[in-house]
Structure formats: structure tokens, C-alpha cells
Design a protein around this motif. Structure first.
Motif, PDB file in Angstrom:
ATOM      1  N   PHE A 101       0.849  -1.196   0.000  1.00 45.81           N
ATOM      2  CA  PHE A 101       0.000   0.000   0.000  1.00 45.81           C
ATOM      3  C   PHE A 101       0.878   1.237   0.000  1.00 45.81           C
ATOM      4  O   PHE A 101       1.951   1.263   0.619  1.00 45.81           O
ATOM      5  N   LYS A 102       0.410   2.275  -0.697  1.00 42.26           N
ATOM      6  CA  LYS A 102       1.188   3.505  -0.770  1.00 42.26           C
ATOM      7  C   LYS A 102       1.164   4.275   0.548  1.00 42.26           C
ATOM      8  O   LYS A 102       2.133   4.958   0.888  1.00 42.26           O
ATOM      9  N   SER A 103       0.052   4.190   1.269  1.00 46.09           N
ATOM     10  CA  SER A 103      -0.093   4.941   2.519  1.00 46.09           C
ATOM     11  C   SER A 103      -1.127   4.251   3.399  1.00 46.09           C
ATOM     12  O   SER A 103      -1.833   3.327   2.964  1.00 46.09           O
ATOM     13  N   LEU A 104      -1.217   4.746   4.634  1.00 49.60           N
ATOM     14  CA  LEU A 104      -2.234   4.214   5.548  1.00 49.60           C
ATOM     15  C   LEU A 104      -3.635   4.578   5.085  1.00 49.60           C
ATOM     16  O   LEU A 104      -4.591   3.842   5.351  1.00 49.60           O
ATOM     17  N   GLU A 105      -3.773   5.726   4.407  1.00 50.32           N
ATOM     18  CA  GLU A 105      -5.078   6.126   3.893  1.00 50.32           C
ATOM     19  C   GLU A 105      -5.586   5.128   2.857  1.00 50.32           C
ATOM     20  O   GLU A 105      -6.783   4.790   2.843  1.00 50.32           O
ATOM     21  N   GLU A 106      -4.685   4.661   1.990  1.00 50.73           N
ATOM     22  CA  GLU A 106      -5.085   3.661   0.993  1.00 50.73           C
ATOM     23  C   GLU A 106      -5.488   2.355   1.674  1.00 50.73           C
ATOM     24  O   GLU A 106      -6.467   1.708   1.275  1.00 50.73           O
ATOM     25  N   LEU A 107      -4.746   1.962   2.719  1.00 45.49           N
ATOM     26  CA  LEU A 107      -5.109   0.760   3.481  1.00 45.49           C
ATOM     27  C   LEU A 107      -6.474   0.931   4.146  1.00 45.49           C
ATOM     28  O   LEU A 107      -7.308   0.011   4.136  1.00 45.49           O
ATOM     29  N   GLN A 108      -6.736   2.114   4.714  1.00 42.81           N
ATOM     30  CA  GLN A 108      -8.026   2.378   5.359  1.00 42.81           C
ATOM     31  C   GLN A 108      -9.167   2.283   4.346  1.00 42.81           C
ATOM     32  O   GLN A 108     -10.219   1.701   4.638  1.00 42.81           O
ATOM     33  N   ASN A 109      -8.967   2.829   3.162  1.00 41.47           N
ATOM     34  CA  ASN A 109     -10.012   2.775   2.131  1.00 41.47           C
ATOM     35  C   ASN A 109     -10.282   1.333   1.698  1.00 41.47           C
ATOM     36  O   ASN A 109     -11.453   0.952   1.482  1.00 41.47           O
ATOM     37  N   SER A 110      -9.234   0.531   1.585  1.00 41.60           N
ATOM     38  CA  SER A 110      -9.408  -0.877   1.192  1.00 41.60           C
ATOM     39  C   SER A 110     -10.182  -1.645   2.256  1.00 41.60           C
ATOM     40  O   SER A 110     -11.077  -2.451   1.946  1.00 41.60           O
TER      41      SER A 110
ATOM     42  N   ASN B  89     -12.265  -0.329   4.484  1.00 41.51           N
ATOM     43  CA  ASN B  89     -13.648   0.171   4.480  1.00 41.51           C
ATOM     44  C   ASN B  89     -14.477  -0.499   3.390  1.00 41.51           C
ATOM     45  O   ASN B  89     -15.631  -0.880   3.611  1.00 41.51           O
ATOM     46  N   THR B  90     -13.881  -0.650   2.204  1.00 40.65           N
ATOM     47  CA  THR B  90     -14.593  -1.305   1.098  1.00 40.65           C
ATOM     48  C   THR B  90     -14.906  -2.760   1.439  1.00 40.65           C
ATOM     49  O   THR B  90     -16.007  -3.255   1.176  1.00 40.65           O
ATOM     50  N   THR B  91     -13.929  -3.442   2.056  1.00 40.49           N
ATOM     51  CA  THR B  91     -14.120  -4.856   2.413  1.00 40.49           C
ATOM     52  C   THR B  91     -15.229  -5.025   3.437  1.00 40.49           C
ATOM     53  O   THR B  91     -16.114  -5.882   3.280  1.00 40.49           O
ATOM     54  N   PHE B  92     -15.225  -4.199   4.486  1.00 40.05           N
ATOM     55  CA  PHE B  92     -16.219  -4.371   5.536  1.00 40.05           C
ATOM     56  C   PHE B  92     -17.588  -3.814   5.133  1.00 40.05           C
ATOM     57  O   PHE B  92     -18.609  -4.240   5.690  1.00 40.05           O
ATOM     58  N   ASP B  93     -17.631  -2.897   4.191  1.00 44.31           N
ATOM     59  CA  ASP B  93     -18.929  -2.492   3.639  1.00 44.31           C
ATOM     60  C   ASP B  93     -19.602  -3.686   2.964  1.00 44.31           C
ATOM     61  O   ASP B  93     -20.819  -3.886   3.097  1.00 44.31           O
ATOM     62  N   ARG B  94     -18.794  -4.469   2.261  1.00 42.59           N
ATOM     63  CA  ARG B  94     -19.334  -5.678   1.605  1.00 42.59           C
ATOM     64  C   ARG B  94     -19.778  -6.715   2.648  1.00 42.59           C
ATOM     65  O   ARG B  94     -20.841  -7.322   2.518  1.00 42.59           O
ATOM     66  N   LEU B  95     -18.960  -6.905   3.698  1.00 41.30           N
ATOM     67  CA  LEU B  95     -19.305  -7.903   4.720  1.00 41.30           C
ATOM     68  C   LEU B  95     -20.537  -7.485   5.515  1.00 41.30           C
ATOM     69  O   LEU B  95     -21.366  -8.328   5.884  1.00 41.30           O
ATOM     70  N   ASN B  96     -20.663  -6.188   5.799  1.00 37.36           N
ATOM     71  CA  ASN B  96     -21.806  -5.722   6.596  1.00 37.36           C
ATOM     72  C   ASN B  96     -23.115  -5.766   5.835  1.00 37.36           C
ATOM     73  O   ASN B  96     -24.190  -5.692   6.453  1.00 37.36           O
ATOM     74  N   LYS B  97     -23.053  -5.880   4.520  1.00 37.10           N
ATOM     75  CA  LYS B  97     -24.281  -5.983   3.729  1.00 37.10           C
ATOM     76  C   LYS B  97     -24.800  -7.410   3.661  1.00 37.10           C
ATOM     77  O   LYS B  97     -25.896  -7.655   3.147  1.00 37.10           O
ATOM     78  N   ARG B  98     -24.012  -8.359   4.183  1.00 33.93           N
ATOM     79  CA  ARG B  98     -24.455  -9.753   4.186  1.00 33.93           C
ATOM     80  C   ARG B  98     -25.548  -9.985   5.228  1.00 33.93           C
ATOM     81  O   ARG B  98     -25.696  -9.219   6.174  1.00 33.93           O
ATOM     82  N   LYS B  99     -26.271 -11.079   5.055  1.00 38.37           N
ATOM     83  CA  LYS B  99     -27.346 -11.416   5.985  1.00 38.37           C
ATOM     84  C   LYS B  99     -26.767 -11.881   7.314  1.00 38.37           C
ATOM     85  O   LYS B  99     -25.768 -12.607   7.355  1.00 38.37           O
ATOM     86  N   HIS B 100     -27.389 -11.451   8.405  1.00 38.78           N
ATOM     87  CA  HIS B 100     -26.971 -11.874   9.742  1.00 38.78           C
ATOM     88  C   HIS B 100     -27.173 -13.385   9.880  1.00 38.78           C
ATOM     89  O   HIS B 100     -28.180 -13.930   9.409  1.00 38.78           O
ATOM     90  N   PRO B 101     -26.241 -14.103  10.531  1.00 41.41           N
ATOM     91  CA  PRO B 101     -26.375 -15.574  10.605  1.00 41.41           C
ATOM     92  C   PRO B 101     -27.609 -16.052  11.364  1.00 41.41           C
ATOM     93  O   PRO B 101     -28.092 -17.159  11.110  1.00 41.41           O
ATOM     94  N   ASP B 102     -28.134 -15.249  12.291  1.00 40.85           N
ATOM     95  CA  ASP B 102     -29.284 -15.683  13.103  1.00 40.85           C
ATOM     96  C   ASP B 102     -30.541 -14.857  12.869  1.00 40.85           C
ATOM     97  O   ASP B 102     -31.620 -15.257  13.312  1.00 40.85           O
ATOM     98  N   LYS B 103     -30.434 -13.708  12.212  1.00 45.29           N
ATOM     99  CA  LYS B 103     -31.588 -12.819  12.032  1.00 45.29           C
ATOM    100  C   LYS B 103     -31.873 -12.653  10.541  1.00 45.29           C
ATOM    101  O   LYS B 103     -30.967 -12.668   9.719  1.00 45.29           O
TER     102      LYS B 103
END
Length: 459
Positions: free
Chosen positions: A259-268, A270-284
Motif C-alpha cells: 500500500f502507498k499509505s495508511l489512507e489507501e489501506l483504510q479505504n481498502s 472500508n470497502t471490504t467491511f462495507d461488503r461484509l456488513n451488507k451480508r445477511k446476519h447468521p441468526d436474524k
């Protein structure tokens, strides 16, 4: 011989009629030995049916021995356990007559009984957020660095947020917490953390209570939330965020290695966890991000101004009213000469605070060496004694611009009168001082000590 329940009942019925055992066996067409055994069983247990025998589970030798084994297991330390041979020798020395195989069997059962079993906790929506640190060696601009991650997780919705930091200290935690509250848009009543050094001073063995550091006490009061700590060596108490840290490390393997900087790592991230948080909850039956949005209705509001973190050190005020800190000197009020005061500081500001919490002075932080910051209000009495040298002093050079203009135009560089004037207006409010200066400016009058005293006394 196996008998039916009907035959067993007939044996008892004929026995009560007074028939002999031989006659009963002939009538029912069974052997004499079977009749004899059933009647003996009836005399001992009160029941003639063989299947109804209930043997007592109470074994006095086993119970006493297992209680002694529990005692020895309670003496074990976390990384030091007794062997089967050691426990067997202890029991033999105390007079217990048992075999080693039985001891091994009972030790296994007692160790199983002592194993932790976890409760299935139900979390109310909008009540708690869990926090934990994570770290990983990542290549930033071609250099391998250990990068730290502040991970927040909501146990009800399983929503996760990650903030990238360079260090794992108090300042970085405050930045991460403010970033999380801005992202989530609310404050949860309970913050669950582990026993990290920046949060916990020590445990009081008398009360078995955790004492928080001043930083977390200030955070708790400022955001009106309760800070809870887990039991040491019990990560299951905040299992949601522990799973989030594991998920983060697993996802980092699939990201770009450089990564070029910590900002680029933070953006990557954020993108990953945005995708994970859109998944269905395992129990709800809903996604994590939608459940988080529903939680906001139960959480508290974010203050208009966020918490500003200050480190603290204790310093003594010298006779020249200066306080030394980080190679520089800052002026405190004269009445605190020789007293201990608290210096609160961050990257931008220095605050001098008395023992009762009153702010004595506030300065912009100097990052050089040997700088001296004066405030003329803090040393009026000393300057009155040496008023002739006031024009050449650093105290005069560091006065605000409006005071310099007042000194040059109204008092015509009469230092004695000027310092007495400052002493008169020192205890007045800023609003009253502004009214005083505006009055003399509008009516084009010269400021004198007598007129100032009259104005302040009148208004």
C-alpha cells in the motif's frame, strides 16, 4: 428363567393365599427356583418385579474421594497441574484404599466438571459496543511496518468497523473512537473492553473492582456511557469483536500486499467491511447494516463537540512564575509560586490547571527548545515592583496587540499607570472591559486611573 409380569403377579397372589412354593410352581408351570428368587426379591425390596429395582447411586467411598480430588484440583495453578500419580500418592498417604485406575477415572470426570461452559447471551439492540485491538505486519510504501487496527463490533447486529492507526496508545484510541462515533452516528450506553493498560490502572483485591484510568473516566463522563472490562483471560466475554479481528486478519490476506499509505489501506478495509456488513446476519432475517440502522433508535446522541484528549503531568511553579515542560517554559499566576499544578497537553495546546480543576492559563504548544511564554496578567505584582524595565521586558513584547496599542496611545508608555490599570480591570469580565474601551473611544476621552475606577464602580 425369564417370567412375564403376569406370572410374577400370580406368584405373589398365590403366595398370599397360603400355597407352598412347590404348589405355586406347579400351578403357574414354572420352575421352583424362579418362584423362590421372586419371593426373596419381594421380601428385600417390597416388589416382585425384577425391572423395578432402583439401586442407590450413592457410594460413600466414591463421594468422599472425589471431594478430596476436587480440593487438590482447586490448588492447581494456571500453568501447573497435578499428575495422576501425584494425586494417587496424596490419597494413599491420607488412608484412602482405592486403585489407580479408579483415581484416573474420577480425576477425568472432575476435570470435565471444572471446564468452562459459556452462556448464550442475548444482546438488546443499541445497548453495547465491543472494542479490541488487532495488529499485522503490512508493507507500506515498500517498507514492512506493524500496523494496528482499532476494531469496533456491535453484538446485536454484528456490524463491524475498523480504524487504522500507527500506534496502540491512548491518543490513537481517542481518534479511533471519535471516528467510530462519526461513522455510526450515535453513542452506545455500554463500551466493553479488555484490561488494556491505557484503560485499567489496577484491580482492587479488597473490593475485586476495576479502577479505570483518568482518560476512560473522562470519556465515560463526557459521552455518558458505562465502560466495562472483561475478566482476564476470558476473551469469550467479547466474542463478537474477537471474531471481527479474526475476520479482519483473514481478509487482509486477500488484499494488495503493498500500500502507498495508511489512507489507501483504510479505504481498502472500508470497502471490504462495507461488503461484509451488507451480508445477511447468521441468526436474524436481515442484513447487518440494516440491523445497525435499527439500533440507532435505541442508542444515545453524539455531542455537538467531540472529546479532546489531554495527557497530564505534575509540575512545580518556579519563583519566576514559569513552569517547565518539554524543554520550554510557560507562565502561571504569581500566587502559585512553589505550588504543584497539573500540565495538560496534546499536540496543539498546553493548559495549566490547579489542584481544584480550575484552568489557570492556556497556551499554544511550542515544539522547539528554550521558548518562554509569558502572560502579563500572571505577574502584574512583580512588574509593578520593576516597572522601569517594563519596556525592555519579554512580558511587554508578548502582550496582545490591543494591549500594546492601549499602552502606546492611551498611557503614553507610562508603565506604572498602565500596570495599575491592568490590576484594576483584571477581575472584571471581558464584556465590562469592552464597554469601558468603547466608552472612551466614542467620547474621545483619555483613560485615567480615576475615571476607570469610577466606571467600574458605576457599572
Amino acid at each position: 428363567m425369564t417370567l412375564s409380569k403376569t406370572q410374577e403377579s400370580q406368584i405373589l397372589e398365590l403366595y398370599y393365599k397360603g400355597l407352598s412354593q412347590r404348589r405355586i410352581a406347579k400351578e403357574i408351570e414354572v420352575c421352583l427356583d424362579s418362584v423362590n428368587k421372586r419371593l426373596k426379591l419381594f421380601r428385600v425390596t417390597g416388589s416382585i418385579h425384577k425391572g423395578n429395582i432402583q439401586r442407590s447411586r450413592y457410594n460413600p467411598i466414591e463421594n468422599v474421594t472425589r471431594q478430596r480430588i476436587r480440593y487438590y484440583l482447586s490448588l492447581e495453578k494456571r500453568k501447573s497441574r497435578f499428575t495422576v500419580n501425584q494425586l494417587y500418592d496424596f490419597l494413599v498417604q491420607e488412608g484412602y484404599e482405592i486403585t489407580k485406575s479408579k483415581v484416573r477415572q474420577w480425576i477425568k470426570l472432575e476435570r470435565n466438571r471444572l471446564k468452562d461452559s459459556f452462556l448464550d447471551i442475548f444482546y438488546e439492540p443499541g445497548q453495547m459496543v465491543q472494542f479490541d485491538w488487532g495488529s499485522k505486519k503490512i508493507k507500506i510504501s515498500g517498507i514492512n511496518k506493524i500496523v494496528y487496527f482499532a476494531v469496533f463490533a456491535l453484538p446485536f447486529s454484528n456490524y463491524r468497523y475498523v480504524h487504522v492507526t500507527e500506534k496502540m496508545n491512548a491518543h490513537c484510541f481517542v481518534d479511533a473512537f471519535i471516528s467510530f462515533t462519526k461513522h455510526i452516528g450515535c453513542i452506545f450506553p455500554i463500551l466493553l473492553i479488555d484490561n488494556m493498560k491505557i484503560a485499567v490502572k489496577h484491580r482492587s483485591f479488597k473490593d475485586n473492582q476495576v479502577k479505570l484510568t483518568q482518560l476512560f473516566e473522562q470519556l465515560s463522563q463526557y459521552y455518558n456511557m458505562e465502560v466495562r472490562t472483561c475478566t482476564p483471560y476470558r476473551p469469550n466475554q467479547k466474542g463478537t469483536v474477537e471474531n471481527a479481528v479474526s475476520t479482519l486478519k483473514r481478509e487482509l490476506h486477500g488484499l494488495n500486499n503493498n500500500f502507498k499509505s495508511l489512507e489507501e489501506l483504510q479505504n481498502s478495509i472500508n470497502t471490504t467491511f462495507d461488503r461484509l456488513n451488507k451480508r445477511k446476519h447468521p441468526d436474524k432475517n436481515n442484513s447487518c447494516i440494516n440491523l445497525m440502522k435499527n439500533e440507532r433508535a435505541f442508542a444515545g446522541k453524539v455531542p455537538s463537540k467531540h472529546f479532546i484528549y489531554f495527557n497530564e503531568v505534575i509540575r512545580i511553579v518556579k519563583n519566576n512564575t514559569l513552569v517547565s515542560f518539554d524543554g520550554n517554559h510557560y507562565s502561571a499566576p504569581e500566587e502559585y509560586k512553589g505550588e504543584r499544578i497539573t500540565v495538560r497537553y496534546n499536540e496543539k495546546t498546553i493548559k495549566l490547571v490547579s489542584n481544584d480543576g480550575r484552568i489557570l492559563a492556556k497556551y499554544k504548544r511550542c515544539f522547539g527548545k528554550g521558548y518562554k511564554k509569558y502572560r502579563v496578567w500572571n505577574m502584574i505584582h512583580s512588574l509593578l515592583k520593576k516597572s522601569k524595565g517594563f519596556d525592555q521586558s519579554n512580558q511587554k513584547r508578548q502582550m496582545p496587540r490591543w494591549l500594546k496599542k492601549l499602552y502606546d496611545r492611551e498611557f503614553l508608555k507610562e508603565s506604572q499607570q498602565f500596570l495599575v490599570f491592568l490590576e484594576l480591570i483584571q477581575t472584571s469580565s471581558k464584556k465590562k472591559v469592552k464597554q469601558l474601551l468603547k466608552y472612551y473611544k466614542v467620547y474621545k476621552k483619555q483613560i485615567t486611573l480615576d475615571s476607570t475606577f469610577e466606571f467600574l464602580d458605576k457599572w
